[in-house]
Each structure stands twice: as C-alpha cells, then as structure tokens.
Enzyme design. Structure first.
Site, mmCIF file in Angstrom:
data_model
loop_
_atom_site.group_PDB
_atom_site.id
_atom_site.type_symbol
_atom_site.label_atom_id
_atom_site.label_comp_id
_atom_site.label_asym_id
_atom_site.label_seq_id
_atom_site.Cartn_x
_atom_site.Cartn_y
_atom_site.Cartn_z
ATOM 1 N N CYS A 17 3.252 1.571 3.047
ATOM 2 C CA CYS A 17 4.358 0.924 2.835
ATOM 3 C C CYS A 17 5.489 1.669 2.142
ATOM 4 O O CYS A 17 6.639 1.663 2.596
ATOM 5 C CB CYS A 17 4.281 -0.362 2.279
ATOM 6 S SG CYS A 17 2.925 -1.478 2.777
ATOM 7 N N ASP B 68 16.502 -26.262 0.228
ATOM 8 C CA ASP B 68 16.957 -24.815 0.291
ATOM 9 C C ASP B 68 18.534 -25.062 0.233
ATOM 10 O O ASP B 68 19.187 -23.790 -0.182
ATOM 11 C CB ASP B 68 16.543 -24.030 1.380
ATOM 12 C CG ASP B 68 17.410 -24.535 2.741
ATOM 13 O OD1 ASP B 68 17.217 -25.630 2.886
ATOM 14 O OD2 ASP B 68 17.826 -23.725 3.615
ATOM 15 N N CYS C 64 0.920 -1.199 -0.029
ATOM 16 C CA CYS C 64 -0.005 0.005 0.032
ATOM 17 C C CYS C 64 0.759 1.200 -0.046
ATOM 18 O O CYS C 64 2.054 0.983 0.166
ATOM 19 C CB CYS C 64 -0.854 0.081 1.138
ATOM 20 S SG CYS C 64 0.163 0.190 2.498
ATOM 21 N N ASP D 4 12.727 -31.163 1.734
ATOM 22 C CA ASP D 4 13.956 -31.252 2.717
ATOM 23 C C ASP D 4 13.478 -30.640 4.082
ATOM 24 O O ASP D 4 12.523 -29.954 4.258
ATOM 25 C CB ASP D 4 15.022 -30.097 2.137
ATOM 26 C CG ASP D 4 15.949 -29.854 3.106
ATOM 27 O OD1 ASP D 4 16.609 -30.821 3.579
ATOM 28 O OD2 ASP D 4 16.384 -28.575 3.145
ATOM 29 N N ASP E 44 20.723 -29.882 -1.313
ATOM 30 C CA ASP E 44 19.637 -30.134 -2.197
ATOM 31 C C ASP E 44 19.676 -29.839 -3.563
ATOM 32 O O ASP E 44 18.953 -30.149 -4.345
ATOM 33 C CB ASP E 44 18.210 -29.485 -1.662
ATOM 34 C CG ASP E 44 18.120 -29.712 -0.079
ATOM 35 O OD1 ASP E 44 18.369 -30.652 0.230
ATOM 36 O OD2 ASP E 44 17.832 -28.629 0.610
#
Lengths: 62, 727
Positions: free
Chosen positions: B46, B626, B43, B447, B630
């Site tokens: 912000c 992450d 908005c 994970d 991985d």
C-alpha cells in the site's frame, strides 16, 4: 571500593549517552510511525537510505 | 445529504462567489500540506502504490504515508486540492477522506505530546540510574558508601524532578489559585516533601532516602498522562461549525435594484435575491422565480424539492437551479439555522458536565493522601515523645506509598488499548471518555440518509435503455448540477458511454435540461415537464421527441448496515430509525433492516426531542448520524458516532468517527466498551487493594524505600498488563 571512582562516572556517562540517544530519536520523529517503518524495510527503494521525514507532519494518534 | 456531501466546504461565501474562492486559492502560500485519512492501508505494498501513484501528479512535491495513523501527508504546490488527491487515491483503489480542519491545525497539541514524551524519557532514564545506585544500598552498602550513593542519587533526582515534574506542579498551582483540590495537588506536595526530606536525611547520613521512589512515581504518572493525552483529540465546537454556515452577506432588492448588505442589517419584510448555487441567508417565503432547493441541511431529504412563489425556505438551504426572490420572515438570531446552533451549543455544554469514573475515583482519593500522612506524623510524634525526624520519615513513607501511581495508569492504559483496537477496526475515538459513555448505552438511534444508506443515488436500470438514449442522457446530465443528473452522468461514464453531440443546451430552472439532438428536441428532467408517466420510485425522465425513458434510482445500503442492526438487537439494545425523509422511503428501509421502531419526517428539533424524552426516562442513547440536521441530536445524545463522509459540523459533534464505509465497527465498539469499562473497574480496585495492604505497613513504620519501589512498580505493571488483556 576504589573501583567506584571509575564505575560510577562510567554508569552516569552511559546513562546520559542513552538519554541523548533517546532525545535524538524523538527529535528525528522516529516514534511517529512505528508500523510504517516496520513495513518500509520490505521496500527496495529505501535500501540505501531511509525516505526523508518531512517536517513534523504527524500529530499524535488521537 | 446529497448535494452537501458532494461539496463539504463550510465556506458559504465561497459558494456564493466562486470568483472569490479562486482568488483565495491563488493567494495561498506557495506550498501547502494536505492531510488525507486513508483507512484501508495495511502493508508495504500500500505504501509503495500510494506514494508512487501520487508522485505522478503534477504539482505534488512529496507524499508520505503514515501507516500507524493511516494518514497520508502530501506536500503540494498551490492549486492542488485535497479533492484531487482523494480522486487519485480512489482510482488507485483506496478509500480516502479529507481530515478535519481542526486536526490539521494540531501542531500545538503535537508539540505538547512530544514535550510530555521527552519528560517521560528523562524521568525513565533518571529512574534507572538511581535504581542502579539504590540496589547497592538495599543490598547492604552502609557508612560513607551509602551516603555517597544517596548524594549522587540526589544529584540526578533533583534536576529530573525540576524538569519532569513540571506538568504536575503547574496544574497544582493553577488548582490552588482557583481554590480547588485535584489529584495534582497532593502529588506535587508528596514529590516536593519527599525530595526535601530525602536530601536532608542523606546529608545527615540517614538510613532511608526515597529518591528512586520519587522519580519512579513521576515516571509512571507521566506515562499515564501521556496515554491520556493521546486519547484526547483537539476539541472543536459543532456550534461554531454551524455558525460558519451562516451566510454573512445577502443581496437585498430595493425597488428592483441590488445592494449587497450584511445579513445583520436585514429586517423582516425585506426582499433578498438568492442566485443559483447560493445558500439562503434568511428564513422567508419565495415571492418570485422558480428553482430547486437542497433542503438536506434541515430536513435530511435526499432529493431537492421544487420551490416557487408561495413556498417557504429556511436559512442554510442551498438554491440549486434558478434565481429566487425571497421575502424575509426571520433573519439573523431568529433564523432556523441560528436556533439550531444555539441548541447545539446548549447540548455541548451539558455534555461537558459528564464526570468520568477516573474523576470520581480521584475526587474520593485525593484528600486521603495528605490526611493519612499528617495523621501518621502527629501520632508518631506523640508516641515517640517528640522525635521529629522519626515522625517525619514515617509521614513521608506513607505519603509516597499512598500516592496513586497505579490510579494514574488504571484508566488511560485501558482506554489506549481499546482505542487502538477500535482504530484498527476502523473507528476513531475523539474523546477518551466516550468509551465509558458508550458502555452505558441501551438505545441506539440511526439516521437514514447517509448513515444507514450511502446517501448517493445509484441508477438501477441503465442496461434497459437503448444506446442512443444513454448517449443523449449522458450529454444532458453533464450540463446539470442536479444530484440525480450528476449521479446519472457518473454511472453512464463508468459504463463507457460516449456523450451525444447536442445543440442549444438550456437549463429550465426547476424542471430540467433541454437541447436539440439531430433535429429533435430532447429533455431530461421532471416527469410532467418531459411528458412522461410518473413512476412510484425516484427517477429522472428523458424525452427524445415523443419517446420517453425513465432512469430509476435507488439509495444504496451502507455495507454492514444489516449486520450492525442485527448485532445490536442481539446485544439486547433497542434500535430506532429517525429520519427527516418521507414515510415510504423510511418504512421500506426499516422493514428491510428489521427495525420495528421508526419515525419519518422528523425535523432536527424532533430528533433532539426524541433523544431528550428517552434520556428523561433514564435511557442512555447512542446517536449515529451524518447530516447537519442530525447535529443537534448528535450533541444531545449520551454518545454519538458519525461516518467519515459526514459534514464537518456533524463530525465535530460526535465522539467517534467511522473511518471506512462499513458500519459494523459500531457493534464492535459497543461490545468492546463493555469489556473496557470492566477492566477500568478492575484496575481501580486493584490499585485500591495495593494501598489497603501497604498503607498500614507504612503507618506502622515498617516501610522502607525498597517497599515503596516494589509496591509502585508491581501495582503499575499489573494494572497495565490487565489493560492489555482487553480483547
């Protein structure tokens, strides 16, 4: 049909005018942040003039 | 991913030599542009809070928040780092992440995007102006008026086609030279031929000219091209990101004397020295020294492990507290890090071979365009007894009507609508084909550390300790770089504890911190070293004289983790948890979340193998992870998602990135991708049906420019409207 002599150049001219306006807005980055521009209306800081756009700062939305 | 998350730099040399990093920062250009992703903004408030909040920082010239892209760009003097900006944003109450280096260097792609948009605009304006003249012709203008209007149309159309049609001509020429046939070949052929025939007809005062149809075709195709372009992010290779983690130099010990050498020069049997804070350059065995090693890179273990003589270490792990001497067992191409990068590179090239539904449709459709119009030409030439002009006109009419106007829009319109929806929910789609692949998924693999959990330990029993113990613990913890100590220090600071004054603070590598407080020896570290009883859970132990305290930790669950697992199970997917962490931790989490199928202690290769096995059985796997461990699995899976806090290499390997902390958008994406795929199929059918109806009309010679314009616009608009129906 003589009126065409005026109307056709006039329509072409207006078309070119529209195109020039589009090119200008694109170059000024006016399509970079439509949501933000809509919200910035509500901010009193930009009542006199818009916040200056910093040089091409935003990549197209991926 | 404890330590590595805290320091996401993919610059091992910097970590090995902090001085070099400082030097590099000083050598930066005077003003730097920093890009930060702020997923939570929505908005005008912000915008004002963030822009004004950042203006207060010394060294920030200007800040501008882009609300559409939820991205903040900051113009700052050298010395201001993205981390400073992120810290300030977090204090303002906004979650923020640094943007990928690849995204920042996207000025080239950005230029291409504007270039395409310019062509869209030019062809759009030309289309409207020609249409203005064409309406008069369709309404019945004839004789010299019609010829004049046709010639003016040609005057507009020819430069427009020459400018706006370039992307098609270029691609067609490239394909032609390579001996391939793609969609742009027939399109360019149709555009050029129609333009020439129309010009010829206008000069001979013929009845039909297709100028508006040509420009309209270019306009709609360019719109599709532009949407398609926006759905594609700059592709980066995860294998390259991994390779960047390799340490280029190592310190070799020759008879106790240190030489800095290139890692390539090391051979098996050499001894290398790894200082605290440095990345291990080779695979090897520790022969002297003791320390703690952050192994999250290869195993995903949350906490550092103790390493001393006899333990083995792998390239890419980070040495935390004490210097280690390592005898090389594998270096360079044979090291585990390099093998991982090779696996990722293989998986990446396999994924490139995925054929999208649009490509399949185009491959089936492309040859029919020239074949149909050629057939029309031959047949009409024969029927009319050699009337070249009539045959040519009908051939051109069928060429322009069969041109896949709606086909070019069918897929990009849906993908744009869907990725816009998902972006607002907090999921960034990096690859336009990912939605299609996601719709096919039947198995989801998560994970643990950093994905289902936040990956940062949080103290659980701070309030049970007396104020003295807390003050001493804070003072000791602040002297250490151990992840637990840092987490403890952060939490105590948040509780507004003031640190005690200590003397003679020393770090005992691999054990903990020791100091003198008001005449008594105080220690913070491992249970055995401080003389405390070991607890069953993760804990840091504090000893003040004889008295001991245990600060226990837990890894926080990521918001939405429970909901996402339940939503996926409800959608009938099978959900698995594969982690490199120890049995007990993985079992607890799996039971907590209701995942029955879990596997602990998995190495990166095990994860990738599990995915390969599943895909071998015909399952399509979505991998959510992450860590660097991985990365292989992320690139081997059919489609992959990683959180924004993931490491560079993991993000580069995944097709979608979660922008916020919440995991729930994963379930939304699964649901939406199904609908999106259905819309894409409908669109392809729809544009096919238009052709089935109108191609015979063109072939029988009834088609007029009005028909062509009508068919094109109606099919394009209906396809777009169908895409917008996506909920």
């Amino acid at each position: 049909m003589d009126v065409l002599v005026i109307l056709i150049p006039a329509s072409l001219f207006l078309g070119l005018l529209g195109l020039a306006a589009f090119v200008w807005t694109l170059r000024k980055g006016m399509y970079d942040d439509p949501d933000g521009d809509g919200q910035r209306i509500l901010d009193p800081r930009y009542d006199d003039k818009p916040k200056p756009v910093t040089r091409q700062d935003d990549a197209p939305s991926p | 991913m404890s330590l590595a998350t805290a320091r996401p730099s993919a610059c091992p040399a910097c970590e090995a030599a902090p001085a070099a990093e400082a030097l590099a920062a000083r050598a930066d250009p005077p003003d730097a542009r920093l890009l930060v992703s702020v997923p939570g903004v929505h908005c005008a408030g912000c915008i004002a809070t963030i822009e004004q909040g950042l203006a207060g920082i010394e060294g920030v010239n200007s800040a501008r928040l882009n609300l559409t892209l939820k991205r903040l760009s900051v113009d700052a003097k050298a010395g201001i780092e993205a981390q400073d900006i992120i810290a300030r944003l977090e204090r303002l109450g906004y979650e923020a992440h640094e943007m990928d280096a690849g995204t920042i260097s996207m000025t080239e792609t950005e230029r291409q995007g504007r270039d395409l948009l310019m062509r869209v605009g030019v062809s759009g304006f030309a289309m409207m102006n020609i249409m203005l003249l064409s309406v008069a012709v369709w309404a019945g203008a004839d004789g010299p008026t019609r010829d004049l209007f046709h010639l003016i149309s040609a005057l507009i159309a020819i430069p427009t086609v020459a400018f706006a049609g370039q992307p098609f001509f270029r691609n067609a020429w490239r394909a032609l030279r390579a001996g391939r046939m793609d969609m742009d070949g027939p399109i360019s052929f149709a555009i050029v031929l129609t333009l020439f025939i129309s010009l010829y007809e206008s000069l001979l005062s013929g009845q039909h000219a297709y100028f508006e149809a040509v420009v309209m075709l270019i306009f709609f195709l360019l719109v599709g091209r532009y949407l398609d372009f926006r759905a594609r992010a700059a592709a980066r290779s995860a294998a390259q990101e991994l390779a960047a983690l390799e340490v280029p130099r190592a310190i070799r010990l020759d008879d106790g004397h240190e030489t800095t050498v290139n890692v390539a020069e090391l051979s098996v049997g050499d001894v290398v020295l790894v200082r605290p804070g440095g990345r291990v350059p080779v695979d090897g065995a520790v022969i002297a020294g003791q320390s703690e090693i952050d192994r999250s890179l290869l195993t995903g273990e949350t906490l550092p492990v103790f390493a001393t003589t006899g333990h083995s270490v792998s390239a890419g792990e980070v040495n935390l507290t004490g210097p280690l001497q390592i005898r090389v067992t594998a270096a360079g191409k044979d090291s585990s890090l390099h093998r991982m990068a090779d696996l990722v590179a293989n998986a990446e090239s396999a994924r490139m071979r995925y054929t999208t539904i649009a490509e399949k449709a185009a491959a089936a459709y492309a040859p029919t365009i020239p074949i149909l119009s050629l057939a029309a030409f031959v047949v009409w030439y024969w029927i009319s007894g050699g009337d070249l002009r009539l045959a040519m006109n009908i051939a051109v009419a069928s060429l322009i009507i069969t041109c896949p106007c709606a086909l070019g829009l069918a897929v990009p319109a849906v993908v744009t609508a869907a990725s816009g929806k998902l972006f607002r929910k907090g999921l960034l789609i990096k690859d336009g084909t990912a939605l299609e692949r996601l719709a096919e998924v039947d198995t989801v693999i998560f994970d643990k550390t950093g994905t289902l959990t936040m990956g940062t330990p949080v103290p659980t029993n701070l309030d049970r300790h007396p104020p003295d113990a807390r003050a001493v613990a804070l003072a000791l913890a602040e002297a250490s770089s151990h992840p637990l100590a840092q987490a403890l220090a952060r939490a105590l600071r948040d509780h507004e504890v003031a640190p005690a004054e200590l003397e003679a603070v020393t770090e005992q590598a691999g054990h903990g911190i020791e100091a003198i407080w008001q005449g008594t020896t105080v220690r913070l570290g491992r249970a055995a070293w401080v003389g405390a009883e070991t607890r069953g859970v993760t804990a840091a132990y504090l000893a003040i004289g004889e008295q001991t305290h245990a600060f226990t930790f837990t890894d926080q669950l990521r918001p939405g983790a429970k909901e996402v697992v339940q939503a996926l199970l409800a959608q009938g997917k099978s959900v698995r948890l594969i982690s490199g962490d120890v049995d007990a931790a993985v079992r607890d989490l799996a039971e907590n979340l209701g995942i029955s199928d879990w596997q602990a202690g998995a190495l990166p290769q095990d994860k990738a193998q599990a995915i390969a096995d599943l895909q071998g059985q015909g399952h399509k796997v979505l991998m959510v992870g992450d860590g660097l461990n991985d990365t292989v699995a992320l690139s081997a899976a059919h489609v992959s998602i990683s959180p924004a806090s993931a490491l560079d290499a993991a993000r580069a390997a995944s097709d979608m990135v979660l922008l916020g902390r919440d995991l729930l958008p994963v379930a939304d994406a699964m649901r939406l991708s199904k609908t999106a795929l259905r819309r894409i199929r409908e669109n392809l059918w729809q544009s096919g049906i238009y052709n089935v109806i109108f191609v015979p009309i063109a072939l029988f010679g009834f088609a007029t420019p009005l028909w062509a314009a009508f068919v094109m616009s109606v099919s394009s608009i209906s396809v777009t409207l169908n895409a917008l129906r996506l909920k």
